[in-house]
Motif scaffolding. Sequence first.
Motif, mmCIF file in Angstrom:
data_model
loop_
_atom_site.group_PDB
_atom_site.id
_atom_site.type_symbol
_atom_site.label_atom_id
_atom_site.label_comp_id
_atom_site.label_asym_id
_atom_site.label_seq_id
_atom_site.Cartn_x
_atom_site.Cartn_y
_atom_site.Cartn_z
ATOM 1 N N PRO A 1 0.833 -1.214 0.000
ATOM 2 C CA PRO A 1 0.000 0.000 0.000
ATOM 3 C C PRO A 1 0.864 1.259 0.000
ATOM 4 N N PHE A 2 0.218 2.385 -0.243
ATOM 5 C CA PHE A 2 0.867 3.662 0.055
ATOM 6 C C PHE A 2 0.800 3.784 1.569
ATOM 7 N N MET A 3 1.927 3.662 2.232
ATOM 8 C CA MET A 3 1.939 3.680 3.687
ATOM 9 C C MET A 3 1.368 4.983 4.234
ATOM 10 N N SER A 4 1.535 6.066 3.500
ATOM 11 C CA SER A 4 1.022 7.358 3.966
ATOM 12 C C SER A 4 -0.503 7.394 4.011
ATOM 13 N N PRO A 60 6.294 7.685 5.306
ATOM 14 C CA PRO A 60 5.661 8.731 6.108
ATOM 15 C C PRO A 60 6.500 9.076 7.345
ATOM 16 N N ARG A 61 6.393 10.307 7.754
ATOM 17 C CA ARG A 61 7.159 10.783 8.909
ATOM 18 C C ARG A 61 6.884 9.952 10.158
ATOM 19 N N LEU A 79 8.859 6.750 9.885
ATOM 20 C CA LEU A 79 10.281 7.056 10.063
ATOM 21 C C LEU A 79 10.594 7.276 11.539
ATOM 22 N N THR A 80 9.738 8.018 12.217
ATOM 23 C CA THR A 80 9.936 8.270 13.648
ATOM 24 C C THR A 80 9.896 6.969 14.440
ATOM 25 N N ARG A 81 8.933 6.114 14.136
ATOM 26 C CA ARG A 81 8.818 4.824 14.831
ATOM 27 C C ARG A 81 10.068 3.977 14.603
ATOM 28 N N PHE A 82 10.544 3.932 13.379
ATOM 29 C CA PHE A 82 11.748 3.145 13.069
ATOM 30 C C PHE A 82 12.976 3.732 13.769
ATOM 31 N N ALA A 83 13.066 5.057 13.818
ATOM 32 C CA ALA A 83 14.205 5.691 14.493
ATOM 33 C C ALA A 83 14.212 5.344 15.980
ATOM 34 N N PRO A 95 6.940 0.647 0.042
ATOM 35 C CA PRO A 95 6.387 0.629 -1.312
ATOM 36 C C PRO A 95 6.397 2.031 -1.920
ATOM 37 N N TYR A 96 6.760 2.098 -3.172
ATOM 38 C CA TYR A 96 6.827 3.353 -3.933
ATOM 39 C C TYR A 96 7.865 4.326 -3.370
#
Length: 184
Positions: A62-65, A102-103, A106-110, A97-98
Amino acid sequence: MFLTFDDGPDPEHTPPILDLLKAHGATATFFLIGDRIDRHPEVVQRIVDEGHELGNHSWGHPFMSDLPIERQMEEIARADASLSTYDGRATHPFRPPYGVLPRNLLTRFARTGRTIAFWSYDSQDYERLPAPVLIRQVQADPPRSGDVVLMHDDNAGTIELLAGLLPEWRAQGYSVRAMPAGRA
């Protein structure tokens, strides 16, 4: 250079790509879509058996955003669970994907130290142009040592593109391999 494929596994196109990689002594990282993993387990097993690396490309691409963070994490966790049955790893490098990250993700992964795996060189094989056109484009602006090359294992054009480029890259002295764990 590091070779990566997105959007598989594909029962028609991934096996010939694996054949080419084997013939040229190359390895790659395959960023797989979860629902395709479950539909084509024999292809995933071959990827692992032949020494390639697995990456997470979400469950349904999906578009994660477009999703709330909880659904984004579910997409990733579900794909990780399916991938882990093949390589035993609890988590895998994630390629959104694509290329849309999303911010909030990214924040969660950081915060968790989770790996995001982008690319530095786009083969543009997803445009599905004739292979000779793509080969000329790549030759005009070739990847360099250390580049992470983006390709897709879901179309015949990529097979032709790879068949033309692998011998050329090898003749130029490049080592074509999967992304190492530290870069993934």
